[in-house]
Design an enzyme around this catalytic site. Sequence first.
Site, PDB file in Angstrom:
ATOM      1  N   HIS A  70      -5.500   5.169 -12.039  1.00 37.20           N
ATOM      2  CA  HIS A  70      -4.868   6.488 -12.157  1.00 37.20           C
ATOM      3  C   HIS A  70      -3.364   6.346 -12.333  1.00 37.20           C
ATOM      4  CE1 HIS A  70      -4.121   5.706  -7.884  1.00 37.20           C
ATOM      5  NE2 HIS A  70      -3.232   6.678  -7.911  1.00 37.20           N
ATOM      6  N   LYS A  75      -2.008  -2.897  -8.369  1.00 37.81           N
ATOM      7  CA  LYS A  75      -1.243  -3.792  -7.500  1.00 37.81           C
ATOM      8  C   LYS A  75      -2.124  -4.278  -6.358  1.00 37.81           C
ATOM      9  CE  LYS A  75       2.861  -5.445  -6.323  1.00 37.81           C
ATOM     10  NZ  LYS A  75       2.228  -6.694  -5.879  1.00 37.81           N
ATOM     11  N   LYS A  99      -3.666   3.061   0.033  1.00 40.21           N
ATOM     12  CA  LYS A  99      -2.418   2.658   0.685  1.00 40.21           C
ATOM     13  C   LYS A  99      -1.203   3.047  -0.153  1.00 40.21           C
ATOM     14  CE  LYS A  99      -2.695  -1.357   2.468  1.00 40.21           C
ATOM     15  NZ  LYS A  99      -2.788  -2.823   2.679  1.00 40.21           N
ATOM     16  N   LYS A 111      -7.078  -6.080  -6.191  1.00 43.71           N
ATOM     17  CA  LYS A 111      -7.123  -7.209  -5.253  1.00 43.71           C
ATOM     18  C   LYS A 111      -7.748  -8.400  -5.956  1.00 43.71           C
ATOM     19  CE  LYS A 111      -5.764  -7.720  -0.942  1.00 43.71           C
ATOM     20  NZ  LYS A 111      -4.507  -7.155  -0.421  1.00 43.71           N
ATOM     21  N   SER A 367       7.100  -4.907  -2.163  1.00 42.93           N
ATOM     22  CA  SER A 367       6.684  -5.433  -3.470  1.00 42.93           C
ATOM     23  C   SER A 367       7.096  -4.468  -4.581  1.00 42.93           C
ATOM     24  CB  SER A 367       5.168  -5.649  -3.501  1.00 42.93           C
ATOM     25  OG  SER A 367       4.813  -6.876  -2.927  1.00 42.93           O
TER      26      SER A 367
END
Length: 476
Positions: A70, A75, A99, A111, A367
């Site tokens: 989206h 990440k 998150k 991931k 990050s």
Amino acid sequence: MAKDIVNPNPSGFFDDVCSYFDYAAQFTNHSAGLLNQIKACNSVYHFRFPIRKGHNVEVIDGWRVEHSNHMSPTKGGIRYSEIVNQDEVMALAALMTYKCAIVNVPFGGAKGGIKINTKNYSLAELENITRRYTVELIKKNFIGPAIDVPAPDYGSGEREMSWIADTYLTMNPGQLDALGCVTGKPIALHGIHGRKEATGRGVAIATKECVSIAEDMKPLGLSPGLEGKRIIVQGLGNVGYHSAKYLAEFGAIIVGLCEFEGAIYNAAGLDLEAVMTHRKETGSILGFKGSTGFNNSADGLEQDCDILVPAALENQLTLHNIAKIRAKIIAEGANGPTSPQAAEIFIKNGGIIIPDMYCNAGGVTVSYFEWLKNLSHVAFGRMDKRYEENTSLNLINLMEKMTGVNLSPEQKKLVVKGPSELELVNSGLEETMIRAYHEIREIKQSNPKIHDLRTAAFVGSINKIAISYMNLGIWP
């Protein structure tokens, strides 16, 4: 928490995440189709590649999961573990999506995983595995500063991220933003100050903010503030160590530490640095002077404390041990350390869980700052540090001239100081974590049917992600 959330026969970590999602979804007004799109993993890539180990050839399993596109890029970290599997990587990718939405970082969730025990490989072999893993991602367009940006996770760190960055840069010559393909890099390779400790620092800030609210602490019989709170931390890796370090700096007392070799406890408090020195010298935290030792690490979780910080792996607090947990607050430094069934019991008994998808979001927050630094090609503070110092100095000189009162050089240093990159990063992290906590708490407070912070966090993230999909024009 209502009974609906319980899955008596959970088939895996991803199912646990989905059960939390489904329970929270009932407090939103989105269509079933949109909710299914948000919940599903968009892309699951499982691949295998050979490496030479001594005189033999070994086949390595690798995964990269992009849970939600989206927002771009996606990440998420890369986990190096012999127990990593597709279900786990899917669950962690989903948690990354939620998150990022919770802390308002504009990424989708992803991931990765490499199924190895890093202790069984030489440095050269680990480099070969990492570079080959990166090549596999490049071949399928699963990595890039605008596509998918990995980061460190369990078993990986700055070293592995530098190998990934170098491999990507080698295979994409001339790409201006190539170093933005991965975060958690060493400073020398355009990483950012504060990234290594960011997740642990974020856990400490989240915990500090939670216990600062007197209204919420009163039912637990706790005074507001971290000062004097007794804390047990599970895991002394990067997240656990820095969580303990900053919690102690904020005034808490570390009374227990748990690692794979066992646990230690001292009601009067433990000196974290002394414990780390002892472990380095002896290979174990057991036997630390003045502490009570437990050969079974799980026993350490059950000792008396105010706050428990599980910062190791998932599924550490379950139906088998949750009734023995004496903490009043669980701050989830790890991903998925508490099973849905255990969480239900703990909350029903009056406890507070600071959920993983918010509590450990410090890593992805910083990050994000590193990614922005790589895209802008300038370090934070470089442009304005001296300007701010000169502006402050001019103001001080003017005040001295008007009042006749002169400050000492030491006093001037306190005022005339431009922010460093680390100070700006820590300030941005603190602002992000504090603002996100109150967003979550406000959702919980505004709906009497929501009894826990995790459900509130899911509701907030679902709503934000749904708006993103609607803005793409896919849903009316």
